[in-house]
Design a protein around this motif. Structure first.
Motif, PDB file in Angstrom:
ATOM      1  N   ASP A  69     -15.995 -11.409   1.267  1.00  0.00           N
ATOM      2  CA  ASP A  69     -15.982 -10.327   2.258  1.00  0.00           C
ATOM      3  C   ASP A  69     -14.649 -10.258   2.984  1.00  0.00           C
ATOM      4  N   ALA A  70     -14.131 -11.404   3.389  1.00  0.00           N
ATOM      5  CA  ALA A  70     -12.852 -11.417   4.104  1.00  0.00           C
ATOM      6  C   ALA A  70     -11.733 -10.907   3.202  1.00  0.00           C
ATOM      7  N   TYR A  71     -11.800 -11.251   1.913  1.00  0.00           N
ATOM      8  CA  TYR A  71     -10.738 -10.811   1.009  1.00  0.00           C
ATOM      9  C   TYR A  71     -10.784  -9.304   0.809  1.00  0.00           C
ATOM     10  N   VAL A  72     -11.983  -8.729   0.676  1.00  0.00           N
ATOM     11  CA  VAL A  72     -12.084  -7.272   0.538  1.00  0.00           C
ATOM     12  C   VAL A  72     -11.572  -6.586   1.795  1.00  0.00           C
ATOM     13  N   ASP A  73     -11.930  -7.104   2.962  1.00  0.00           N
ATOM     14  CA  ASP A  73     -11.405  -6.527   4.206  1.00  0.00           C
ATOM     15  C   ASP A  73      -9.877  -6.562   4.215  1.00  0.00           C
ATOM     16  N   ALA A  74      -9.314  -7.681   3.779  1.00  0.00           N
ATOM     17  CA  ALA A  74      -7.859  -7.816   3.764  1.00  0.00           C
ATOM     18  C   ALA A  74      -7.222  -6.869   2.747  1.00  0.00           C
ATOM     19  N   LEU A  75      -7.863  -6.688   1.589  1.00  0.00           N
ATOM     20  CA  LEU A  75      -7.348  -5.743   0.602  1.00  0.00           C
ATOM     21  C   LEU A  75      -7.259  -4.335   1.178  1.00  0.00           C
ATOM     22  N   LEU A  76      -8.299  -3.922   1.874  1.00  0.00           N
ATOM     23  CA  LEU A  76      -8.296  -2.567   2.441  1.00  0.00           C
ATOM     24  C   LEU A  76      -7.246  -2.439   3.536  1.00  0.00           C
ATOM     25  N   ALA A  77      -7.053  -3.502   4.311  1.00  0.00           N
ATOM     26  CA  ALA A  77      -5.988  -3.472   5.324  1.00  0.00           C
ATOM     27  C   ALA A  77      -4.622  -3.412   4.660  1.00  0.00           C
ATOM     28  N   ASP A  78      -4.454  -4.160   3.579  1.00  0.00           N
ATOM     29  CA  ASP A  78      -3.214  -4.151   2.818  1.00  0.00           C
ATOM     30  C   ASP A  78      -2.940  -2.757   2.249  1.00  0.00           C
ATOM     31  N   LEU A  79      -3.979  -2.127   1.739  1.00  0.00           N
ATOM     32  CA  LEU A  79      -3.837  -0.784   1.188  1.00  0.00           C
ATOM     33  C   LEU A  79      -3.407   0.203   2.266  1.00  0.00           C
ATOM     34  N   GLU A  80      -4.038   0.120   3.420  1.00  0.00           N
ATOM     35  CA  GLU A  80      -3.680   1.040   4.511  1.00  0.00           C
ATOM     36  C   GLU A  80      -2.216   0.880   4.915  1.00  0.00           C
ATOM     37  N   HIS A  81      -1.707  -0.336   4.822  1.00  0.00           N
ATOM     38  CA  HIS A  81      -0.315  -0.575   5.189  1.00  0.00           C
ATOM     39  C   HIS A  81       0.640   0.181   4.276  1.00  0.00           C
ATOM     40  N   ASP A  82       0.252   0.390   3.008  1.00  0.00           N
ATOM     41  CA  ASP A  82       1.117   1.094   2.066  1.00  0.00           C
ATOM     42  C   ASP A  82       0.821   2.582   1.946  1.00  0.00           C
ATOM     43  N   LEU A  83      -0.234   3.052   2.569  1.00  0.00           N
ATOM     44  CA  LEU A  83      -0.616   4.460   2.405  1.00  0.00           C
ATOM     45  C   LEU A  83       0.488   5.443   2.781  1.00  0.00           C
ATOM     46  N   PRO A  84       1.250   5.208   3.851  1.00  0.00           N
ATOM     47  CA  PRO A  84       2.307   6.174   4.174  1.00  0.00           C
ATOM     48  C   PRO A  84       3.323   6.375   3.055  1.00  0.00           C
ATOM     49  N   LEU A  85       3.424   5.427   2.134  1.00  0.00           N
ATOM     50  CA  LEU A  85       4.365   5.545   1.029  1.00  0.00           C
ATOM     51  C   LEU A  85       3.794   6.345  -0.137  1.00  0.00           C
ATOM     52  N   ALA A  86       2.503   6.718  -0.055  1.00  0.00           N
ATOM     53  CA  ALA A  86       1.874   7.406  -1.183  1.00  0.00           C
ATOM     54  C   ALA A  86       0.970   8.544  -0.720  1.00  0.00           C
ATOM     55  N   TRP A  87       1.251   9.119   0.446  1.00  0.00           N
ATOM     56  CA  TRP A  87       0.401  10.197   0.954  1.00  0.00           C
ATOM     57  C   TRP A  87       0.288  11.332  -0.051  1.00  0.00           C
ATOM     58  N   GLY A  88      -0.931  11.798  -0.277  1.00  0.00           N
ATOM     59  CA  GLY A  88      -1.155  12.990  -1.090  1.00  0.00           C
ATOM     60  C   GLY A  88      -1.084  12.778  -2.584  1.00  0.00           C
ATOM     61  N   ARG A  89      -0.749  11.579  -3.040  1.00  0.00           N
ATOM     62  CA  ARG A  89      -0.619  11.343  -4.472  1.00  0.00           C
ATOM     63  C   ARG A  89      -1.960  10.914  -5.070  1.00  0.00           C
ATOM     64  N   THR A  90      -2.158  11.262  -6.322  1.00  0.00           N
ATOM     65  CA  THR A  90      -3.403  10.943  -7.025  1.00  0.00           C
ATOM     66  C   THR A  90      -3.262   9.634  -7.778  1.00  0.00           C
ATOM     67  N   VAL A  91      -4.286   8.787  -7.684  1.00  0.00           N
ATOM     68  CA  VAL A  91      -4.318   7.527  -8.420  1.00  0.00           C
ATOM     69  C   VAL A  91      -5.023   7.757  -9.751  1.00  0.00           C
ATOM     70  N   HIS A  92      -4.375   7.358 -10.835  1.00  0.00           N
ATOM     71  CA  HIS A  92      -4.901   7.619 -12.179  1.00  0.00           C
ATOM     72  C   HIS A  92      -5.546   6.395 -12.834  1.00  0.00           C
ATOM     73  N   SER A  93      -5.348   5.207 -12.256  1.00  0.00           N
ATOM     74  CA  SER A  93      -5.990   4.009 -12.805  1.00  0.00           C
ATOM     75  C   SER A  93      -6.013   2.930 -11.735  1.00  0.00           C
ATOM     76  N   VAL A  94      -7.005   2.044 -11.869  1.00  0.00           N
ATOM     77  CA  VAL A  94      -7.128   0.872 -11.001  1.00  0.00           C
ATOM     78  C   VAL A  94      -7.280  -0.334 -11.918  1.00  0.00           C
ATOM     79  N   PHE A  95      -6.597  -1.423 -11.590  1.00  0.00           N
ATOM     80  CA  PHE A  95      -6.653  -2.627 -12.416  1.00  0.00           C
ATOM     81  C   PHE A  95      -6.874  -3.834 -11.520  1.00  0.00           C
TER      82      PHE A  95
END
Length: 397
Positions: free
Chosen positions: A37-63
């Motif tokens: 649970d803590a790791y998933v929370d941290a992943l989402l926080a990590d993702l939010e930190h990078d969101l300004p660098l990818a606003w509006g772009r579509t994600v085509h794959s997840v790995f």
């Protein structure tokens, strides 16, 4: 002008049951209960930190790579994917891959992963020979591998990759052929077939195993297995990747075409093109899970954030695209590096004169000879300093 390429998301789950002696990935042996649970929370926080660098772009794959992502329960994968889809624009039907160790496969788990949205499974089989597996330090045997693949197929998965290695300690040509024949009998959509290498900072590098096949035998294994794969209908589309028509790995193709990817999790790497700034950045997270968990979502979680300077871009681009049998279009080079094609004209001419590259239908393609001397081809595109950039993230080998 730099043009933003397709975008992927790489998620690093760093724990394993046991560290393999040949592995140089950022993986750590799980010595206690994992903080899912803590790791998933941290992943989402990590993702939010990078969101300004990818606003509006579509994600085509997840790995989901590792480590051993299949140590994570489906509920944790599901919660992460729901949180990521709320923050990013996911393309309809995007490819979502989970790397899996056959020794961590459980009955019922694949159905739950499928319900969570995972639609591609990549099995780290490496070999079906029990002796080879023991020498590699794997936690599964050949029967476990076959059973795990069949469990996934029973759960409805038809988009499966099997990772196989060759040139293993004490492996003969007949043993390498047998491994591949057993893999093909399971009818995977995709096979990653690559040679065991002794990577720096691994147990095998410090203490090489005895009875490693020599270069001639390793080459015989590669040629024979390539022929078996071709005869079975698998096209080689990348140096070590083979697939049935239309079932190439979308995520890894984006890497090799010099696409962009957000990388989150302990030690994850990312590459992002910033069109407004006309720059390319490579970012990576701190490697140790404890340190990353304590800082995820903030700048201290970054292990580095470097600009890819124009002088480095030709080498970075070629390091990836020349792994592909399809080669590249000069116009794609311009769009994804922001450089004119004249920036690579001189090394391209050298490679053509040596018979390493050809041009067909407007595409620049590696020849069979160029494939054998791939490192020499790529070195032609090194910047004058002779230093290359990071090779990027972990991926299907």
């Amino acid at each position: 002008m730099l043009t933003a390429p397709p975008l992927s998301l790489y998620v690093h789950l760093p724990w394993c049951v046991r560290k393999c002696p040949y592995c140089d990935f950022n993986s750590h042996q799980a010595r206690s209960a994992l903080p899912f649970d803590a790791y998933v929370d941290a992943l989402l926080a990590d993702l939010e930190h990078d969101l300004p660098l990818a606003w509006g772009r579509t994600v085509h794959s997840v790995f989901f790579g590792g480590g051993t992502p299949s140590l994570f329960p489906a509920a944790a994968i599901d919660r992460f994917l729901q949180g990521a889809a709320a923050r990013l624009r996911f393309a309809p039907g995007l490819e979502i891959t989970l790397e899996t160790n056959p020794g961590t496969a459980e009955h019922g788990r694949f159905g739950d992963y499928r319900a969570a949205g995972v639609n591609r499974i990549s099995f780290g089989v490496q070999s079906f020979d029990d002796g080879c597996l023991r020498r590699l330090g794997r936690i599964h045997d050949g029967a476990d591998a076959e059973a795990a693949v069949k469990l996934a197929q029973d759960a409805g998965y038809d988009n499966l990759n099997l990772d196989l290695m060759y040139a293993l300690p004490a492996q003969s040509l007949a043993m390498a052929e047998r491994d591949l024949e057993l893999a093909l009998a399971l009818a995977p959509a995709h096979v990653s077939h690559y040679q065991l290498t002794l990577e720096p900072n691994t147990v095998f590098a410090a203490r090489p195993p005895p009875d490693l096949p020599d270069e001639d035998l390793a080459w015989d294994m590669q040629e024979r297995c390539q022929a078996l794969l071709a005869a079975a209908g698998y096209a080689q589309y990348e140096t070590s990747a083979y697939a049935r028509p239309g079932q190439e790995c979308v995520h890894n193709l984006n890497y090799w075409r010099y696409g962009d990817y957000i990388g989150i999790g302990a030690g994850a790497h990312g590459k992002l093109t910033l069109g407004a700034a006309q720059s390319i950045r490579r970012r990576w997270r701190v490697r140790h899970p404890t340190a990353w968990l304590a800082t995820a979502g903030g700048a201290p979680a970054l292990g580095g954030d470097d600009a890819v300077e124009p002088a480095q871009r030709p080498f970075e681009y070629m390091l990836n695209v020349l792994r592909l049998r399809e080669g590249f279009l000069p116009g794609d080079f311009e769009a994804r590096t922001g450089l004119p094609r004249t920036a690579i004209q001189a090394p391209l001419e050298q490679a053509r004169r040596r018979g390493w590259l050809i041009e067909e239908g407007g595409r620049i393609l590696p020849t069979a000879l160029g494939g054998r001397f791939a490192n020499d081809v790529m070195q032609l595109f090194l910047p004058e300093s002779g230093t290359g950039p990071s090779t990027g993230p972990e991926r299907d080998r």
